[in-house]
Design an enzyme around this catalytic site. Structure first.
Site, PDB file in Angstrom:
ATOM      1  N   LYS A  36     -23.432  17.560  15.587  1.00  0.00           N
ATOM      2  CA  LYS A  36     -24.202  16.352  16.924  1.00  0.00           C
ATOM      3  C   LYS A  36     -24.020  15.110  15.824  1.00  0.00           C
ATOM      4  O   LYS A  36     -24.931  13.868  16.525  1.00  0.00           O
ATOM      5  CB  LYS A  36     -26.170  17.200  16.806  1.00  0.00           C
TER       6      LYS A  36
ATOM      7  N   THR B 155     -27.367  17.508  28.086  1.00  0.00           N
ATOM      8  CA  THR B 155     -27.929  17.058  29.446  1.00  0.00           C
ATOM      9  C   THR B 155     -28.711  15.557  28.682  1.00  0.00           C
ATOM     10  O   THR B 155     -29.304  15.056  29.575  1.00  0.00           O
ATOM     11  CB  THR B 155     -29.000  17.923  29.648  1.00  0.00           C
TER      12      THR B 155
ATOM     13  N   HIS C  76     -20.941  27.634  26.995  1.00  0.00           N
ATOM     14  CA  HIS C  76     -21.194  26.426  26.935  1.00  0.00           C
ATOM     15  C   HIS C  76     -21.380  25.914  25.238  1.00  0.00           C
ATOM     16  O   HIS C  76     -21.502  24.669  24.786  1.00  0.00           O
ATOM     17  CB  HIS C  76     -22.730  26.739  26.696  1.00  0.00           C
TER      18      HIS C  76
ATOM     19  N   LYS D  32     -30.986  12.226  30.470  1.00  0.00           N
ATOM     20  CA  LYS D  32     -32.296  11.999  30.804  1.00  0.00           C
ATOM     21  C   LYS D  32     -32.289  10.297  29.904  1.00  0.00           C
ATOM     22  O   LYS D  32     -33.017   9.611  30.977  1.00  0.00           O
ATOM     23  CB  LYS D  32     -32.774  12.304  30.391  1.00  0.00           C
TER      24      LYS D  32
ATOM     25  N   LYS E 135     -32.500  15.555  19.490  1.00  0.00           N
ATOM     26  CA  LYS E 135     -31.375  17.035  20.254  1.00  0.00           C
ATOM     27  C   LYS E 135     -31.795  18.204  19.193  1.00  0.00           C
ATOM     28  O   LYS E 135     -32.471  17.336  17.801  1.00  0.00           O
ATOM     29  CB  LYS E 135     -29.991  16.638  20.157  1.00  0.00           C
ATOM     30  N   ARG E 136     -31.066  18.894  19.426  1.00  0.00           N
ATOM     31  CA  ARG E 136     -31.378  20.466  17.743  1.00  0.00           C
ATOM     32  C   ARG E 136     -30.449  19.838  16.981  1.00  0.00           C
ATOM     33  O   ARG E 136     -29.817  18.496  17.348  1.00  0.00           O
ATOM     34  CB  ARG E 136     -30.600  21.217  18.673  1.00  0.00           C
TER      35      ARG E 136
HETATM   36  C1  LIG Z   1     -32.881  18.449  26.912  1.00  0.00           C
HETATM   37  C2  LIG Z   1     -32.906  18.499  26.066  1.00  0.00           C
HETATM   38  C3  LIG Z   1     -32.260  18.550  24.921  1.00  0.00           C
HETATM   39  C4  LIG Z   1     -30.692  18.549  25.022  1.00  0.00           C
HETATM   40  O1  LIG Z   1     -30.379  17.701  24.064  1.00  0.00           O
HETATM   41  P1  LIG Z   1     -29.044  17.250  24.354  1.00  0.00           P
HETATM   42  O2  LIG Z   1     -28.974  15.419  23.482  1.00  0.00           O
HETATM   43  O3  LIG Z   1     -28.176  17.932  25.323  1.00  0.00           O
HETATM   44  O4  LIG Z   1     -28.838  18.298  22.555  1.00  0.00           O
HETATM   45  C5  LIG Z   1     -32.601  19.507  23.759  1.00  0.00           C
HETATM   46  N1  LIG Z   1     -33.906  19.822  23.654  1.00  0.00           N
HETATM   47  C6  LIG Z   1     -35.215  19.413  24.642  1.00  0.00           C
HETATM   48  C7  LIG Z   1     -36.601  19.507  24.535  1.00  0.00           C
HETATM   49  C8  LIG Z   1     -34.789  18.712  25.626  1.00  0.00           C
HETATM   50  O5  LIG Z   1     -35.684  18.311  26.868  1.00  0.00           O
END
Ligand SMILES: *Cc1c(COP(=O)(O)O)cnc(C)c1O
Length: 746
Positions: A488, A590, A297, A594, A482-483
């Site tokens: 990022k 991911t 990952h 979304k 995101k985190r």
């Molecule tokens: C989808 C999701 C992530 C992943 O987000 P990235 O932008 O791909 O890092 C992290 N936290 C939550 C709560 C999510 O639903």
């Protein structure tokens, strides 16, 4: 499920004087009663997904939807005077950190959804990922006691408990099974540690701090705990059904290792086969090689797990011995294959008293996969280049996906209905049909604009209630959720927002369409720079939102406690998805998928799955900017000097705000530390290691371009719709089909 009986019982349910938590438990229990039990693998073969994290989120709405009774329950409850949305009070099961854990949850959903026998195995943490509060701009971590709402979707299987033995501790592992509903019923089995106070610690917290020796030991115990419980269960089942010759084990089980956390299970597998089931070492290794597969990952070096032998020996001496032996075995094999000393050294499982878990995984796994095309290419050419030369057939790509059931049907029923009206309902069953939407973009664009506005309104209303920041639904919505991590580049977005603010104040930026930037992110509790960035963004938000000269055109909000349920609202109500990682560092992402599926354009770098997103939806319908991987490589080779970039006024102004007193870190020195990380670096990081200053100007230009384009709402909405229409590739149904076909053979 017997829908009629369930709804009849629900009709008869006495709801008087019951609080939300009681109702939640009673309705869920009723659904469980009629839902049916998890099914064993038919044909005998199943895939097992071992993961330290399952970020499942809220089960209530999703499960009722999968069982086909969500609308029925809504109606019956409404007749009783209850709005189904009261169950939003039930908090998420956040048994995961971010993308990796959410992927595991999406995979389970998709496998059940398309009928693949896939079983999840992990840990039933008492406390999930901390709940985040923002206090004076700083992140505050609160324990996430998710079980206080009850856990009606799990069944404790006391009689399937087993003992896990450490050198200094015996632990009882008790499985809790959570059914995963779809075309078939699979299950997620989470193990809880019991037996003593010391034992219970193992399943108390997700990722306890591991900056001390004790913390590291606890983390290792967690990893061994759930992987060994799983391996023991699978080998026992095999033994019962097929006898003590394990040479056919791989015909019944394939074990997918989600990142390196469960890799210690490989050593446990060899240990059990050689000590309990009378298999010789090399046979055990060859069976393992046909059984395990590994998903990588990340390429960030600090995230690749290593264990000191001394530490492993303390609590798992046999396992340490097996890993040393396995390492020697691998060396012999590679030597026989004619590998050079360097090749052998760089792929070593054990070297100088350290175990390299990714190397162990790559050696054993029958398949090693990256999670997006670019990421897999980088694995092949860089991180696992040697392994790829030796075993070219192992490395393969499986681009991540998201379940369109939760991330479109559930979180955006309005857009889903619009799609139904345009192309019929078949896409819900077979997501590839979504592309038919391309044929009616012009016909539905008006309705799409109305849906987007409605979802925006819902989101902004929620934000106003929760965060106390009022934003008009007329605003153009950008989101970066995101985190929090330096790669990022939330800091780059913060700088860009400051530049917009400056331009609006000075009049340098004219005709600016009113815009809001939504941030949401948790930082690892011990990650100082990430926490400083959260504080910085919150300070910027406060300053900008309270400036009456500009706050009719620019707002910023940092949403607290970003989690799956928040994400469901944000992805549906956003216009522009910010995916701006340093090229080469976001394995896939991911979140980007979304947003795309809900009809947002991507403003991002050529990184991770962004590349495939623009490939599918058209580069002209998205906003790509910044340095690509090869440019960054070249800049690094040439000796990238961010100080030179500070001649650019945008970069200079932005960076200066960290130290010129514009904002205050409360005397902690954190902002100065951030400043220095960009300008001078440290002994462990070059200055501006993530190329924030390098890409800043083109990012600002791109935001302004988006802003200008948005004034033509119609053509902007067409771009958004084309993203939604071409998102079917990013359904995890597609990803699971690929795993099932290429790796699992189920
Ligand atoms: C989808 C999701 C992530 C992943 O987000 P990235 O932008 O791909 O890092 C992290 N936290 C939550 C709560 C999510 O639903």
């Amino acid at each position: 499920m017997n829908t009629e009986l369930f709804l009849r019982d629900l009709q008869n349910l006495d709801v008087k004087n019951k609080d939300v938590i009681t109702l939640y438990n009673e309705i869920s229990a009723l659904a469980m009663k009629y839902a049916g039990d998890p099914e064993p693998a038919d044909g005998g073969r199943s895939a097992c997904y071992l993961s330290m994290e399952f970020l499942v989120g809220r089960g209530f709405f999703n499960n009722l939807m999968e069982l086909g009774v969500l609308d029925g329950v809504r109606t019956v409850l409404a007749q009783k005077g209850i709005d189904i949305n009261v169950f939003e009070e039930i908090e998420d099961a956040a048994l995961g950190n971010g993308g990796l854990g959410r992927l595991a949850a999406c995979f389970l959903d998709s496998a059940a959804g398309i009928g693949v026998p896939l079983y999840g195995y992990g840990i039933r943490y008492k406390y999930g990922l901390f709940k985040q509060a923002i206090n004076n701009g700083f992140q505050v971590e609160l324990p996430d006691d998710w079980q206080r709402f009850g856990d009606p979707w799990s069944v404790r299987r006391e009689n399937e408990s087993r003992e896990i033995v450490f050198a200094d501790l015996k632990v009882k592992a008790v499985p809790y099974d959570m059914p995963v509903f779809g075309k078939r019923i699979n299950k997620l089995r989470l193990y809880q540690a019991e037996g003593s106070a010391e034992a219970e610690k193992i399943s108390e917290y997700l990722y306890p701090a591991d900056d001390t020796e004790e913390g590291k030991l606890l983390r290792l115990r967690q990893e061994y705990f759930f992987s060994s419980a799983t391996i023991a269960e699978l080998t026992e089942n095999y033994r019962k059904l097929h006898g003590s010759d394990f040479s056919d084990f791989h015909k019944y089980y394939v074990i997918q290792l989600n990142d390196t956390h469960p890799v210690i299970g490989v050593a446990e597998f060899i240990r059990l086969l050689t000590t309990k089931y009378n298999t010789d070492f090399s046979t055990a290794v060859s069976i393992a090689k046909k059984t395990f597969a590994y998903t990588n990952h990340t390429v960030l070096p600090e995230a690749l797990e290593c264990w000191r032998e001394e530490l492993v020996k303390k609590i798992l001496p046999e396992i340490a011995g097996i890993m040393v032996k396995l390492s020697e075995y691998a060396v012999k094999e590679l030597t026989a294959l004619g590998c050079t000393k360097e090749e052998i050294s760089s792929t070593a499982i054990y070297k100088n008293g350290i175990f390299y878990m990714a190397n162990l995984a790559v050696y054993i796994a029958k398949a090693v996969n990256g999670v997006a095309k670019l990421h897999t290419e980088i694995l092949k050419s860089d991180l696992f280049a040697v392994a790829n030369r030796i075993y070219p057939e192992k490395l393969q790509n499986k681009t991540n996906g998201i379940t369109h059931r939760r991330w479109l049907e559930l979180c955006n029923s309005e857009l889903s209905s619009l799609i139904d009206k345009a192309i019929g309902r078949e896409w819900r069953r077979d997501i590839s049909g979504l592309s038919k939407l391309n044929g009616c973009v012009d016909a539905v664009v008006k309705d799409f604009i109305a849906v987007k506005r409605l979802k925006k309104q819902q989101l902004l209303k929620y934000i106003a209630e929760k965060e106390g920041v009022e934003i008009s639904p007329e605003f153009l919505v950008f989101a970066q959720v995101k985190r929090l991590h330096e790669y990022k580049r939330q800091l780059m977005t913060a700088f860009a927002v400051l530049e917009l603010y400056d331009g609006l104040k000075s009049g340098a930026i004219e005709n600016f369409y009113p815009s809001v930037f939504i941030f949401g992110a948790k930082s690892a509790p011990g990650y100082r720079r990430a926490k400083a960035i959260i504080k910085f963004i919150n300070d910027i938000a406060e300053k900008i939102n309270s400036d009456s000269r500009t706050n009719d055109r620019l707002k910023v909000v940092f949403v607290s406690n970003y989690n799956v349920s928040y994400a469901e609202k944000i992805v549906a109500g956003t216009d522009v998805s910010l995916q701006v990682s340093t090229a080469g560092l976001e394995a896939s992402g991911t979140g980007n998928m979304k947003f795309m599926m809900n009809g947002a354009v991507t403003c991002g770098t050529m990184d991770g799955a962004n590349i495939e997103i623009v490939e599918m939806a058209g580069r002209e319908n998205n906003y790509i900017f910044g340095a690509e991987v090869d440019e960054i490589e070249r800049a690094k080779k040439a000796g990238y000097e961010p100080l030179k970039l500070l001649e650019n006024p945008v970069a200079k102004k932005a960076v200066k705000t960290l130290v010129d007193g514009t904002f205050s870190d409360g005397g902690s020195g954190d902002f100065r530390e951030l400043y220095e990380s960009l300008t001078v670096g440290t002994d462990w990081h070059k200055p501006d290691n993530y190329f924030v200053l390098y890409d800043l100007q083109s990012f600002v230009d791109t935001i302004l371009k988006i802003n200008a384009d948005y004034s033509d709402k119609q053509s902007f909405a067409v771009k958004q719709l084309k993203n939604a229409a071409n998102s079917s590739y990013f359904s995890s149904d597609r990803t699971i089909k690929e795993y099932a076909r290429d790796i699992w053979e189920v």
